[in-house]
Scaffold this motif. Structure first.
Motif, PDB file in Angstrom:
ATOM      1  N   THR A   1       0.810  -1.172   0.183  1.00 46.76           N
ATOM      2  CA  THR A   1       0.089   0.188  -0.041  1.00 46.76           C
ATOM      3  C   THR A   1       0.815   1.394  -0.093  1.00 46.76           C
ATOM      4  O   THR A   1       0.678   2.191  -0.743  1.00 46.76           O
ATOM      5  N   TYR A   2       1.962   1.167   0.954  1.00 45.52           N
ATOM      6  CA  TYR A   2       2.817   2.220   0.883  1.00 45.52           C
ATOM      7  C   TYR A   2       3.602   2.694  -0.431  1.00 45.52           C
ATOM      8  O   TYR A   2       3.661   3.681  -0.966  1.00 45.52           O
TER       9      TYR A   2
ATOM     10  N   GLU B   1       2.508   1.708  -3.395  1.00 42.29           N
ATOM     11  CA  GLU B   1       1.201   2.135  -4.316  1.00 42.29           C
ATOM     12  C   GLU B   1       0.936   3.606  -4.100  1.00 42.29           C
ATOM     13  O   GLU B   1       0.919   4.407  -5.157  1.00 42.29           O
ATOM     14  N   GLU B   2       1.014   4.100  -2.880  1.00 42.35           N
ATOM     15  CA  GLU B   2       0.639   5.618  -2.576  1.00 42.35           C
ATOM     16  C   GLU B   2       1.798   6.590  -2.915  1.00 42.35           C
ATOM     17  O   GLU B   2       1.552   7.689  -3.037  1.00 42.35           O
ATOM     18  N   ASN B   3       3.211   5.742  -2.585  1.00 39.07           N
ATOM     19  CA  ASN B   3       4.149   6.972  -2.574  1.00 39.07           C
ATOM     20  C   ASN B   3       5.204   6.446  -3.679  1.00 39.07           C
ATOM     21  O   ASN B   3       6.133   7.360  -3.526  1.00 39.07           O
TER      22      ASN B   3
END
Length: 95
Positions: free
Chosen positions: A49-50, A52-54
């Motif tokens: 998730t990190y 994908e977001e960053n």
């Protein structure tokens, strides 16, 4: 029969105990959880998730920005964490 089970488990034990290396910029959560010590499904999902977001991790230390990943987990896995599909050279080790 039980002797065969013991032999199979003994033969596979190194596979279960020793994970990695894994490219944390491309691997899915299941692979990350399977290959890195101290990282279960929830922490592996947090890594994905990190990312994908960053965007991709630029250094191994960037994993410390992921909630639930601390210095001990990072150090326990440092040699097995890849940022590309090629193994990074050991820092400061000329041997």
């Amino acid at each position: 029969m039980n002797k065969w089970i013991v032999m199979v488990v003994a033969a596979l034990a190194p596979i279960w105990v020793f994970g990695g290396p894994v490219n944390v910029n491309e691997a899915d959560a299941d692979t990350i959880a399977r290959e890195l010590r101290g990282i279960g499904p929830a922490k592996a999902r947090a890594i994905v998730t990190y990312r994908e977001e960053n965007g991709p991790f630029e250094s191994v230390e960037d994993l410390l920005k992921v909630q639930g990943i601390g210095p001990k987990v990072l150090e326990d896995n440092r040699k097995d964490i890849l940022l590309t599909d090629k193994k990074q050279p050991d820092s400061g080790d000329s041997s």
